[in-house]
Motif scaffolding. Sequence first.
Motif, PDB file in Angstrom:
ATOM      1  N   LYS A   1      -2.308   7.170   7.687  1.00 23.73           N
ATOM      2  CA  LYS A   1      -2.027   8.807   6.627  1.00 23.73           C
ATOM      3  C   LYS A   1      -1.806  10.141   7.827  1.00 23.73           C
ATOM      4  O   LYS A   1      -0.846  10.861   7.485  1.00 23.73           O
ATOM      5  CB  LYS A   1      -3.180   8.872   5.582  1.00 23.73           C
ATOM      6  CG  LYS A   1      -3.279  10.132   5.083  1.00 23.73           C
ATOM      7  CD  LYS A   1      -4.107  10.197   3.927  1.00 23.73           C
ATOM      8  CE  LYS A   1      -3.912  11.215   2.824  1.00 23.73           C
ATOM      9  NZ  LYS A   1      -2.852  11.862   3.427  1.00 23.73           N
ATOM     10  N   ARG A   2      -3.224   9.551   8.884  1.00 28.89           N
ATOM     11  CA  ARG A   2      -3.176  11.177   9.664  1.00 28.89           C
ATOM     12  C   ARG A   2      -1.630  11.233  10.186  1.00 28.89           C
ATOM     13  O   ARG A   2      -1.039  12.084  11.040  1.00 28.89           O
ATOM     14  CB  ARG A   2      -3.619  10.755  10.884  1.00 28.89           C
ATOM     15  CG  ARG A   2      -4.377  12.292  11.727  1.00 28.89           C
ATOM     16  CD  ARG A   2      -4.974  11.921  13.178  1.00 28.89           C
ATOM     17  NE  ARG A   2      -4.910  10.710  13.711  1.00 28.89           N
ATOM     18  CZ  ARG A   2      -3.347  11.413  14.842  1.00 28.89           C
ATOM     19  NH1 ARG A   2      -2.306  12.359  14.570  1.00 28.89           N
ATOM     20  NH2 ARG A   2      -2.970  10.313  15.212  1.00 28.89           N
TER      21      ARG A   2
ATOM     22  N   ASP B   1       0.962  -1.045  -0.086  1.00 27.01           N
ATOM     23  CA  ASP B   1      -0.016   0.481   0.101  1.00 27.01           C
ATOM     24  C   ASP B   1       0.554   1.231  -0.757  1.00 27.01           C
ATOM     25  O   ASP B   1       2.115   1.244   1.027  1.00 27.01           O
ATOM     26  CB  ASP B   1      -1.268   0.081   1.078  1.00 27.01           C
ATOM     27  CG  ASP B   1      -1.607   0.788   1.521  1.00 27.01           C
ATOM     28  OD1 ASP B   1      -1.974   2.690   1.518  1.00 27.01           O
ATOM     29  OD2 ASP B   1      -3.209   1.078   1.122  1.00 27.01           O
TER      30      ASP B   1
ATOM     31  N   ILE C   1       0.319   4.287   1.129  1.00 27.62           N
ATOM     32  CA  ILE C   1       0.286   4.580   2.740  1.00 27.62           C
ATOM     33  C   ILE C   1       1.805   4.217   3.751  1.00 27.62           C
ATOM     34  O   ILE C   1       1.677   4.889   4.087  1.00 27.62           O
ATOM     35  CB  ILE C   1      -0.985   4.758   3.139  1.00 27.62           C
ATOM     36  CG1 ILE C   1      -0.524   6.091   4.424  1.00 27.62           C
ATOM     37  CG2 ILE C   1      -1.931   3.424   2.971  1.00 27.62           C
ATOM     38  CD1 ILE C   1      -0.067   7.626   4.122  1.00 27.62           C
TER      39      ILE C   1
ATOM     40  N   LEU D   1      -2.066  -2.731   8.811  1.00 26.86           N
ATOM     41  CA  LEU D   1      -3.182  -2.348   7.803  1.00 26.86           C
ATOM     42  C   LEU D   1      -3.569  -4.126   7.161  1.00 26.86           C
ATOM     43  O   LEU D   1      -4.658  -3.936   6.999  1.00 26.86           O
ATOM     44  CB  LEU D   1      -2.377  -1.889   6.878  1.00 26.86           C
ATOM     45  CG  LEU D   1      -3.223  -1.570   5.687  1.00 26.86           C
ATOM     46  CD1 LEU D   1      -4.359  -0.106   6.609  1.00 26.86           C
ATOM     47  CD2 LEU D   1      -2.837  -0.234   4.298  1.00 26.86           C
TER      48      LEU D   1
ATOM     49  N   SER E   1      -9.166  -0.240   8.056  1.00 30.47           N
ATOM     50  CA  SER E   1      -9.407   0.838   8.345  1.00 30.47           C
ATOM     51  C   SER E   1      -8.760   1.122   9.302  1.00 30.47           C
ATOM     52  O   SER E   1      -8.038   3.046   9.174  1.00 30.47           O
ATOM     53  CB  SER E   1     -10.721   0.491   9.242  1.00 30.47           C
ATOM     54  OG  SER E   1      -9.703   0.379  11.018  1.00 30.47           O
TER      55      SER E   1
ATOM     56  N   ASP F   1       0.521  12.712   7.632  1.00 33.42           N
ATOM     57  CA  ASP F   1       0.624  13.898   7.513  1.00 33.42           C
ATOM     58  C   ASP F   1       0.836  14.993   8.875  1.00 33.42           C
ATOM     59  O   ASP F   1       1.451  16.034   8.519  1.00 33.42           O
ATOM     60  CB  ASP F   1      -0.641  14.424   6.813  1.00 33.42           C
ATOM     61  CG  ASP F   1      -0.988  13.438   6.371  1.00 33.42           C
ATOM     62  OD1 ASP F   1      -0.032  13.149   4.955  1.00 33.42           O
ATOM     63  OD2 ASP F   1      -1.929  13.014   5.191  1.00 33.42           O
ATOM     64  N   GLU F   2       0.306  14.806  10.323  1.00 36.08           N
ATOM     65  CA  GLU F   2       0.191  14.925  11.154  1.00 36.08           C
ATOM     66  C   GLU F   2       1.474  15.168  12.324  1.00 36.08           C
ATOM     67  O   GLU F   2       1.592  15.821  12.819  1.00 36.08           O
ATOM     68  CB  GLU F   2      -1.054  15.440  12.191  1.00 36.08           C
ATOM     69  CG  GLU F   2      -1.967  15.678  10.908  1.00 36.08           C
ATOM     70  CD  GLU F   2      -3.210  15.358  11.796  1.00 36.08           C
ATOM     71  OE1 GLU F   2      -3.353  15.413  13.166  1.00 36.08           O
ATOM     72  OE2 GLU F   2      -4.148  15.121  11.224  1.00 36.08           O
TER      73      GLU F   2
ATOM     74  N   ALA G   1      -5.686   2.435   7.649  1.00 35.49           N
ATOM     75  CA  ALA G   1      -5.290   3.641   6.727  1.00 35.49           C
ATOM     76  C   ALA G   1      -5.605   4.625   6.821  1.00 35.49           C
ATOM     77  O   ALA G   1      -4.170   5.467   6.599  1.00 35.49           O
ATOM     78  CB  ALA G   1      -5.775   3.525   5.067  1.00 35.49           C
ATOM     79  N   GLN G   2      -6.636   5.281   6.978  1.00 35.63           N
ATOM     80  CA  GLN G   2      -6.522   6.253   7.715  1.00 35.63           C
ATOM     81  C   GLN G   2      -5.980   7.215   8.606  1.00 35.63           C
ATOM     82  O   GLN G   2      -5.605   8.337   8.809  1.00 35.63           O
ATOM     83  CB  GLN G   2      -8.220   6.934   7.726  1.00 35.63           C
ATOM     84  CG  GLN G   2      -8.987   6.843   7.096  1.00 35.63           C
ATOM     85  CD  GLN G   2      -8.651   8.021   5.551  1.00 35.63           C
ATOM     86  OE1 GLN G   2      -7.399   8.097   5.960  1.00 35.63           O
ATOM     87  NE2 GLN G   2      -9.055   7.840   4.364  1.00 35.63           N
ATOM     88  N   GLU G   3      -5.770   6.390   9.878  1.00 36.22           N
ATOM     89  CA  GLU G   3      -4.783   6.669  10.609  1.00 36.22           C
ATOM     90  C   GLU G   3      -3.277   6.649  10.640  1.00 36.22           C
ATOM     91  O   GLU G   3      -2.667   7.549  11.268  1.00 36.22           O
ATOM     92  CB  GLU G   3      -5.211   5.770  12.243  1.00 36.22           C
ATOM     93  CG  GLU G   3      -4.251   6.040  13.188  1.00 36.22           C
ATOM     94  CD  GLU G   3      -5.043   7.740  14.211  1.00 36.22           C
ATOM     95  OE1 GLU G   3      -3.802   7.752  15.145  1.00 36.22           O
ATOM     96  OE2 GLU G   3      -5.824   7.409  13.498  1.00 36.22           O
TER      97      GLU G   3
END
Length: 138
Positions: free
Chosen positions: A92-93, A2, A4, A81, A86, A96-97, A88-90
Amino acid sequence: MDPIVLAAGTALVTAMATDAWQSARDGAIALWRRVRPEQADIVEAELVEVREQLLEARRDGDADTEQALVGSWQVRLQQLLRADPSLAQEIKRVVDEVLTPALEPADQERIGSLVMKATASGHGRVYQAGRDQTINER
């Protein structure tokens, strides 16, 4: 793998060599606590060990070891993952953050994901590249 996860593994290992190492570690541990809480303490100890390996590799100019450490954490994040898509969004966060802001601008450029898709039908050709490309046809 993936995209990410590729970005996260690279960002995590790169951030280990920065002053924001504690935040990077905390972000990674939070992911494990969510999916595999019984492994979180072990992963935390392994992150400390990997950081030492990374710092030594950088002192020695050993880019191969650094790349191997990145690959190792990419595989581990991919396993998380797979266990919980689910996540994946965490991930990515966290990238990013937490991880990417901790990096120098040159290192930030290495982080990210590139997804390329192409379709050709009949006798059509598709050429795609993430960077430089030379095509010599006769």
